[in-house]
Design a protein around this motif. Structure first.
Motif, PDB file in Angstrom:
ATOM      1  N   ARG A  19     -10.858  76.030  22.980  1.00  0.00           N
ATOM      2  CA  ARG A  19     -10.442  76.026  21.893  1.00  0.00           C
ATOM      3  C   ARG A  19      -8.927  75.927  22.452  1.00  0.00           C
ATOM      4  O   ARG A  19      -7.942  75.363  21.685  1.00  0.00           O
ATOM      5  CB  ARG A  19     -10.467  77.479  21.292  1.00  0.00           C
ATOM      6  N   ALA A  20      -8.345  76.586  23.600  1.00  0.00           N
ATOM      7  CA  ALA A  20      -7.022  76.531  23.921  1.00  0.00           C
ATOM      8  C   ALA A  20      -6.704  74.944  24.303  1.00  0.00           C
ATOM      9  O   ALA A  20      -5.574  74.453  23.740  1.00  0.00           O
ATOM     10  CB  ALA A  20      -6.656  77.486  24.903  1.00  0.00           C
ATOM     11  N   VAL A  21      -7.501  74.408  24.911  1.00  0.00           N
ATOM     12  CA  VAL A  21      -7.371  72.710  25.171  1.00  0.00           C
ATOM     13  C   VAL A  21      -7.252  72.130  23.963  1.00  0.00           C
ATOM     14  O   VAL A  21      -6.463  71.022  23.859  1.00  0.00           O
ATOM     15  CB  VAL A  21      -8.550  72.397  26.074  1.00  0.00           C
ATOM     16  N   GLY A  22      -8.106  72.458  22.957  1.00  0.00           N
ATOM     17  CA  GLY A  22      -7.867  71.650  21.661  1.00  0.00           C
ATOM     18  C   GLY A  22      -6.541  71.822  20.917  1.00  0.00           C
ATOM     19  O   GLY A  22      -6.027  71.035  20.402  1.00  0.00           O
ATOM     20  N   ARG A  23      -6.214  72.888  20.991  1.00  0.00           N
ATOM     21  CA  ARG A  23      -4.732  73.468  20.524  1.00  0.00           C
ATOM     22  C   ARG A  23      -3.738  72.723  21.267  1.00  0.00           C
ATOM     23  O   ARG A  23      -2.535  72.138  20.682  1.00  0.00           O
ATOM     24  CB  ARG A  23      -4.452  74.932  20.339  1.00  0.00           C
ATOM     25  N   LEU A  24      -3.829  72.556  22.660  1.00  0.00           N
ATOM     26  CA  LEU A  24      -2.850  72.011  23.350  1.00  0.00           C
ATOM     27  C   LEU A  24      -2.838  70.296  22.954  1.00  0.00           C
ATOM     28  O   LEU A  24      -1.647  69.619  23.083  1.00  0.00           O
ATOM     29  CB  LEU A  24      -3.192  72.121  24.826  1.00  0.00           C
ATOM     30  N   GLU A  25      -4.017  69.834  22.850  1.00  0.00           N
ATOM     31  CA  GLU A  25      -4.114  68.507  22.557  1.00  0.00           C
ATOM     32  C   GLU A  25      -3.431  67.992  21.344  1.00  0.00           C
ATOM     33  O   GLU A  25      -2.677  67.042  21.091  1.00  0.00           O
ATOM     34  CB  GLU A  25      -5.585  68.037  22.520  1.00  0.00           C
ATOM     35  N   GLU A  26      -3.610  69.033  20.239  1.00  0.00           N
ATOM     36  CA  GLU A  26      -2.915  69.021  19.028  1.00  0.00           C
ATOM     37  C   GLU A  26      -1.247  68.662  19.099  1.00  0.00           C
ATOM     38  O   GLU A  26      -0.691  67.921  18.672  1.00  0.00           O
ATOM     39  CB  GLU A  26      -2.994  70.092  17.931  1.00  0.00           C
ATOM     40  N   ARG A  27      -0.939  69.759  20.163  1.00  0.00           N
ATOM     41  CA  ARG A  27       0.604  69.513  20.382  1.00  0.00           C
ATOM     42  C   ARG A  27       1.200  68.517  21.314  1.00  0.00           C
ATOM     43  O   ARG A  27       2.228  67.948  21.154  1.00  0.00           O
ATOM     44  CB  ARG A  27       0.950  70.856  21.035  1.00  0.00           C
ATOM     45  N   VAL A  28       0.197  68.291  22.649  1.00  0.00           N
ATOM     46  CA  VAL A  28       0.842  67.261  23.493  1.00  0.00           C
ATOM     47  C   VAL A  28       0.210  65.885  23.225  1.00  0.00           C
ATOM     48  O   VAL A  28       0.896  64.889  23.584  1.00  0.00           O
ATOM     49  CB  VAL A  28       0.228  67.674  24.624  1.00  0.00           C
ATOM     50  N   GLY A  31      -2.812  62.185  25.907  1.00  0.00           N
ATOM     51  CA  GLY A  31      -2.439  61.499  27.140  1.00  0.00           C
ATOM     52  C   GLY A  31      -3.610  61.690  28.299  1.00  0.00           C
ATOM     53  O   GLY A  31      -4.707  62.294  28.095  1.00  0.00           O
ATOM     54  N   LEU A  32      -3.374  61.177  29.409  1.00  0.00           N
ATOM     55  CA  LEU A  32      -4.218  61.071  30.559  1.00  0.00           C
ATOM     56  C   LEU A  32      -4.562  62.467  31.051  1.00  0.00           C
ATOM     57  O   LEU A  32      -5.759  63.055  31.387  1.00  0.00           O
ATOM     58  CB  LEU A  32      -3.680  60.159  31.561  1.00  0.00           C
ATOM     59  N   GLU A  33      -3.402  63.191  30.969  1.00  0.00           N
ATOM     60  CA  GLU A  33      -3.477  64.661  31.519  1.00  0.00           C
ATOM     61  C   GLU A  33      -4.440  65.451  30.687  1.00  0.00           C
ATOM     62  O   GLU A  33      -5.279  66.491  31.110  1.00  0.00           O
ATOM     63  CB  GLU A  33      -2.034  65.370  31.673  1.00  0.00           C
ATOM     64  N   ILE A  34      -4.275  65.592  29.529  1.00  0.00           N
ATOM     65  CA  ILE A  34      -5.277  66.329  28.618  1.00  0.00           C
ATOM     66  C   ILE A  34      -6.470  65.928  28.374  1.00  0.00           C
ATOM     67  O   ILE A  34      -7.311  66.735  28.379  1.00  0.00           O
ATOM     68  CB  ILE A  34      -4.521  66.601  26.959  1.00  0.00           C
ATOM     69  N   ARG A  35      -6.840  64.508  28.736  1.00  0.00           N
ATOM     70  CA  ARG A  35      -8.042  64.021  28.750  1.00  0.00           C
ATOM     71  C   ARG A  35      -8.765  64.700  30.030  1.00  0.00           C
ATOM     72  O   ARG A  35      -9.944  65.020  29.951  1.00  0.00           O
ATOM     73  CB  ARG A  35      -8.143  62.673  28.735  1.00  0.00           C
ATOM     74  N   ARG A  36      -8.242  64.624  31.087  1.00  0.00           N
ATOM     75  CA  ARG A  36      -8.672  65.171  32.289  1.00  0.00           C
ATOM     76  C   ARG A  36      -9.015  66.680  32.092  1.00  0.00           C
ATOM     77  O   ARG A  36     -10.050  67.175  32.532  1.00  0.00           O
ATOM     78  CB  ARG A  36      -7.750  65.176  33.413  1.00  0.00           C
ATOM     79  N   VAL A  37      -8.044  67.458  31.563  1.00  0.00           N
ATOM     80  CA  VAL A  37      -8.343  68.716  31.321  1.00  0.00           C
ATOM     81  C   VAL A  37      -9.567  69.179  30.252  1.00  0.00           C
ATOM     82  O   VAL A  37     -10.379  69.898  30.691  1.00  0.00           O
ATOM     83  CB  VAL A  37      -6.905  69.682  30.687  1.00  0.00           C
ATOM     84  N   ARG A  38      -9.682  68.372  29.230  1.00  0.00           N
ATOM     85  CA  ARG A  38     -10.552  68.118  28.349  1.00  0.00           C
ATOM     86  C   ARG A  38     -11.989  67.849  29.345  1.00  0.00           C
ATOM     87  O   ARG A  38     -13.036  68.730  28.934  1.00  0.00           O
ATOM     88  CB  ARG A  38     -10.588  67.371  27.196  1.00  0.00           C
TER      89      ARG A  38
END
Length: 95
Positions: A19-28, A31-38
């Motif tokens: 859920r936190a990664v989903g919220r970060l993805e909405e804000r950020v 990009g490549l970094e958020i896709r890696r984290v997901r």
């Protein structure tokens, strides 16, 4: 804490992370970094699922079989070799 409790707690933490990664993805953005984290989050979820499947199960409680006791009187032949409690033997008299 039992093993199953620990696995459940880890699953809750991973759900919170997703859920936190989903919220970060909405804000950020995506990009490549958020896709890696997901992707890493999804790998952790899969790994925990495999671990849960491989974990030993707690031993099952032994089944207790119910025994019904009949309402009819017991066979008096069962007590031919014993004295009546408190009354003494049949062929003797109390003092």
């Amino acid at each position: 804490m039992s093993l199953q409790d620990e696995l459940t707690a880890a699953q809750r933490c991973l759900d919170d992370l997703a859920r936190a990664v989903g919220r970060l993805e909405e804000r950020v953005g995506t990009g490549l970094e958020i896709r890696r984290v997901r992707s890493d989050t999804e790998h952790l979820k899969e790994s925990l699922s495999l671990l849960r499947a491989a974990a030993p199960r707690p031993p099952a409680e032994p089944r207790v079989e119910m025994v019904t006791i009949p309402e009819q009187p017991y066979d008096t032949g069962l007590w031919t070799d014993v004295d009546d409690e408190g009354l003494g033997a049949r062929d003797r008299h109390a003092p």
